[in-house]
Design an enzyme around this catalytic site. Structure first.
Site, PDB file in Angstrom:
ATOM      1  N   TYR A  86      -8.959   3.791 -29.800  1.00 26.70           N
ATOM      2  CA  TYR A  86      -8.515   4.946 -29.008  1.00 26.70           C
ATOM      3  C   TYR A  86      -9.657   5.490 -28.150  1.00 26.70           C
ATOM      4  O   TYR A  86      -9.483   5.780 -26.973  1.00 26.70           O
ATOM      5  CB  TYR A  86      -7.992   6.046 -29.943  1.00 26.70           C
ATOM      6  CG  TYR A  86      -7.326   7.186 -29.224  1.00 26.70           C
ATOM      7  CD1 TYR A  86      -5.939   7.197 -29.020  1.00 26.70           C
ATOM      8  CD2 TYR A  86      -8.073   8.246 -28.715  1.00 26.70           C
ATOM      9  CE1 TYR A  86      -5.331   8.239 -28.331  1.00 26.70           C
ATOM     10  CE2 TYR A  86      -7.465   9.283 -28.031  1.00 26.70           C
ATOM     11  CZ  TYR A  86      -6.089   9.274 -27.840  1.00 26.70           C
ATOM     12  OH  TYR A  86      -5.487  10.297 -27.165  1.00 26.70           O
ATOM     13  N   PHE A 122      -1.218   5.961   2.812  1.00 26.92           N
ATOM     14  CA  PHE A 122      -0.099   5.168   2.305  1.00 26.92           C
ATOM     15  C   PHE A 122       0.970   6.141   1.801  1.00 26.92           C
ATOM     16  O   PHE A 122       0.712   7.340   1.662  1.00 26.92           O
ATOM     17  CB  PHE A 122      -0.561   4.194   1.206  1.00 26.92           C
ATOM     18  CG  PHE A 122       0.559   3.261   0.834  1.00 26.92           C
ATOM     19  CD1 PHE A 122       1.081   2.381   1.766  1.00 26.92           C
ATOM     20  CD2 PHE A 122       1.134   3.301  -0.420  1.00 26.92           C
ATOM     21  CE1 PHE A 122       2.157   1.561   1.459  1.00 26.92           C
ATOM     22  CE2 PHE A 122       2.204   2.474  -0.744  1.00 26.92           C
ATOM     23  CZ  PHE A 122       2.707   1.607   0.193  1.00 26.92           C
ATOM     24  N   ASP A 123       2.166   5.656   1.530  1.00 29.62           N
ATOM     25  CA  ASP A 123       3.277   6.588   1.244  1.00 29.62           C
ATOM     26  C   ASP A 123       3.030   7.480   0.029  1.00 29.62           C
ATOM     27  O   ASP A 123       3.299   8.668   0.067  1.00 29.62           O
ATOM     28  CB  ASP A 123       4.631   5.856   1.154  1.00 29.62           C
ATOM     29  CG  ASP A 123       4.694   4.778   0.089  1.00 29.62           C
ATOM     30  OD1 ASP A 123       3.645   4.485  -0.518  1.00 29.62           O
ATOM     31  OD2 ASP A 123       5.770   4.214  -0.134  1.00 29.62           O
ATOM     32  N   ASP A 183      -9.847   5.181  -0.513  1.00 24.60           N
ATOM     33  CA  ASP A 183      -8.637   4.684  -1.169  1.00 24.60           C
ATOM     34  C   ASP A 183      -8.789   3.163  -1.053  1.00 24.60           C
ATOM     35  O   ASP A 183      -8.555   2.595   0.008  1.00 24.60           O
ATOM     36  CB  ASP A 183      -7.400   5.211  -0.426  1.00 24.60           C
ATOM     37  CG  ASP A 183      -6.104   4.725  -1.037  1.00 24.60           C
ATOM     38  OD1 ASP A 183      -6.156   3.933  -1.990  1.00 24.60           O
ATOM     39  OD2 ASP A 183      -5.028   5.120  -0.543  1.00 24.60           O
ATOM     40  N   ALA A 221      -7.729   0.173  -2.670  1.00 24.71           N
ATOM     41  CA  ALA A 221      -6.884  -0.812  -3.358  1.00 24.71           C
ATOM     42  C   ALA A 221      -7.246  -2.250  -2.967  1.00 24.71           C
ATOM     43  O   ALA A 221      -7.176  -3.164  -3.779  1.00 24.71           O
ATOM     44  CB  ALA A 221      -5.420  -0.533  -3.032  1.00 24.71           C
ATOM     45  N   LYS A 256      -3.863  -4.247  -6.998  1.00 27.47           N
ATOM     46  CA  LYS A 256      -4.058  -5.146  -5.852  1.00 27.47           C
ATOM     47  C   LYS A 256      -5.309  -5.996  -6.103  1.00 27.47           C
ATOM     48  O   LYS A 256      -5.233  -7.021  -6.747  1.00 27.47           O
ATOM     49  CB  LYS A 256      -4.192  -4.327  -4.551  1.00 27.47           C
ATOM     50  CG  LYS A 256      -2.883  -3.736  -4.040  1.00 27.47           C
ATOM     51  CD  LYS A 256      -2.523  -2.461  -4.726  1.00 27.47           C
ATOM     52  CE  LYS A 256      -1.402  -1.722  -4.017  1.00 27.47           C
ATOM     53  NZ  LYS A 256      -0.923  -0.580  -4.810  1.00 27.47           N
ATOM     54  N   HIS A 260      12.670   6.003   0.750  1.00 24.53           N
ATOM     55  CA  HIS A 260      12.960   4.562   0.860  1.00 24.53           C
ATOM     56  C   HIS A 260      13.177   3.906  -0.495  1.00 24.53           C
ATOM     57  O   HIS A 260      13.859   2.903  -0.587  1.00 24.53           O
ATOM     58  CB  HIS A 260      11.845   3.849   1.628  1.00 24.53           C
ATOM     59  CG  HIS A 260      10.477   4.101   1.059  1.00 24.53           C
ATOM     60  ND1 HIS A 260       9.821   5.298   1.217  1.00 24.53           N
ATOM     61  CD2 HIS A 260       9.649   3.322   0.322  1.00 24.53           C
ATOM     62  CE1 HIS A 260       8.640   5.230   0.609  1.00 24.53           C
ATOM     63  NE2 HIS A 260       8.519   4.042   0.051  1.00 24.53           N
TER      64      HIS A 260
END
Ligand code: F0G
Length: 459
Positions: free
Chosen positions: A75, A127-128, A216, A218, A259, A450
């Site tokens: 843990y 990004f969304d 960001d 990714a 990614k 979407h």
């Protein structure tokens, strides 16, 4: 572009295979109607080749699968976390590492900690989920991508418009901007990279105004490889050194490791700021899990630590980016206009140009995505006014800047033959494109419509 590109040779061989379902045309027709023309609502069992996303769809290596067995599921303070932490610290050059189960949680924790309602968050392009998380905390997301003509052949079209950023900060006041984000590669602008020069300049502006710069990141390895290939002065540097230099310019990073982590789940927030790390860690423990696992199993952390090293291999990145370019050239040959040059993780088709008879408010991208599924069972995603436009119900329609369809390519999953198959069928869609119909939304939620909206064909 326009030139023929050769199929790249995969720098791996296949050790484990997974059958994929084949469906006849009548079944595909029934399935897309059942899904109310929303490809997110199709069961994966109804999809032959799934190019919906490159996120969490990677094939892991034998080495990573072996790492899964090594996972320490303690843990607190697990050995696998220390391995993950050391690897992330080494590549991303930040001392404080908070694991998270995926990118949007990292966004949520960061914005919950530093963003006040009414404040602005500039980004080269959100990004969304980044946009939605900013809005959800009462912030105002601002996109400031460079305006470069698509036909210029310029690689670094993912860049931030640094002059516009400077002007924006002067207009709104640095005190109203808690963070500036640089998305590498720029997913919404064709998966195209940000140059090191742009990273440096953006960082200089942020620091002049005392605003932290977060990545960001990714797809940091794909971005670093493009710098090596296309930015003068970086030819002889290793991709890892390039990544390290890039992150030195930032104050923090958040990553969806689904990614370029080459795994199926994972993410993190990294920062150089001890006090910020402390505040975010409190929230992390509340919503994700203890500070040394953050919603992940020990085995996931192990697979990611190995993935971060593998993704920087240059033979892999050469194959990866060449396969994207190869699919791009095949689609162009089939008569589909694409965003050029191709980026790191996907080919983007310009559906607005391809289907001039369908106006933006009837979602030409969605119409093309549905047509490609009907034709050969490939699942793609609309990145246009359905994803990024506004309006619906009684609100006024505001279109997205472009009507694109993204064919995102899972890492190490599909072969060149799969992509050749898609291109052959895309040529059939091109032949009958004037018969494609527009779409309308039947019902939609307030954010990220979407994913779950229902659609119908018009006429
Ligand atoms: N940032 C970027 C640039 C992304 O592309 C994504 C996800 C996220 C953040 C959010 O990460 O999914 O782990 O929560 N992009 C996926 C895509 C979903 O299909 O492009 P997440």
């Amino acid at each position: 572009m326009g030139e023929k590109i050769k199929a790249p040779v995969e720098p791996f061989r296949i050790k484990s295979v997974e059958p994929i379902p084949t469906l006849d045309a009548a079944t595909r027709e029934a399935k897309i109607r059942e899904a109310q023309f929303n490809l997110f609502k199709l069961d994966a069992e109804s999809v032959f080749i799934d190019l919906l996303t490159d996120s969490g769809t990677n094939a892991m290596s034998a080495h990573q699968w072996a790492g899964i067995m090594e996972g320490d599921e303690s843990y607190a303070g697990a050995r696998s976390f220390r391995r993950f932490e050391n690897t992330v610290q080494e590549i991303f050059r930040m001392p404080y590492i908070l694991p998270a189960h995926q990118g949007r949680v990292a966004e949520n924790i960061l914005f919950s900690t530093i963003l006040k309602p009414g404040q602005f968050v500039p980004n080269n392009t959100h990004f969304d989920t980044t946009r939605a998380n900013t809005l959800h905390k009462g912030g105002i997301p601002i996109d400031l991508p460079v305006a470069v003509d698509g036909s210029s052949g310029e690689y670094f079209r993912g860049n931030m418009d640094v002059l516009a950023l400077e002007k924006f900060i002067e207009d709104k006041g640095a005190e109203n901007i808690p963070v500036i984000i640089l998305t590498v590669t720029n997913n919404s602008v064709g998966g195209l990279p940000v140059s090191m020069e742009n990273v440096r300049q953006t960082s200089e502006v942020c620091h002049r105004f005392g605003i932290p710069m977060f990545f960001d990141c990714a797809r940091f390895a794909e971005n670093s490889y493009f710098i090596k290939k296309h930015e003068p002065g970086y030819e002889s540097r290793s991709v890892k050194e390039i990544a390290q230099e890039m992150f030195e310019y930032g104050d923090g990073a958040m990553m969806s490791a689904k990614k370029d982590g080459l795994a199926n789940i994972g993410g993190f927030i990294a920062t150089k700021d001890l006090e910020l790390a402390r505040r975010m860690r409190e929230l992390l423990i509340l919503v994700e899990g203890y500070a040394t696992y953050g919603g992940l199993a020990g085995r996931d952390l192990e697979a990611l630590a190995i993935g971060f090293e593998e993704v920087l291999a240059e033979d892999y990145l050469e194959y990866r980016t060449s396969q994207v370019a190869y699919l791009g050239s095949l689609l162009e040959g089939a008569g589909l206009p694409i965003v050029t040059p191709t980026g790191g993780h996907a080919v983007f088709v310009d559906a607005g140009e391809f289907l001039p008879h369908i106006p933006a408010e009837q979602f030409p991208g969605q119409s093309l995505a549905v047509a490609l599924y009907r034709e050969c069972g490939v699942r793609t995603v609309e990145i246009g006014s359905l994803m990024f436009g506004e309006g619906g119900d009684d609100a006024e329609f505001v279109p997205a800047p472009r009507e694109l369809v993204r064919l995102a390519m899972p890492r190490r999953v599909y072969t060149n033959t799969h992509y050749e198959f898609i291109a052959e069928h895309a040529a059939n869609v091109a032949k009958k494109k004037s018969s494609l119909k527009g779409m309308k939304i039947l019902s939609q939620p307030k954010l990220l419509r979407h994913f779950i909206c229902d659609l119908a064909e018009i006429g």
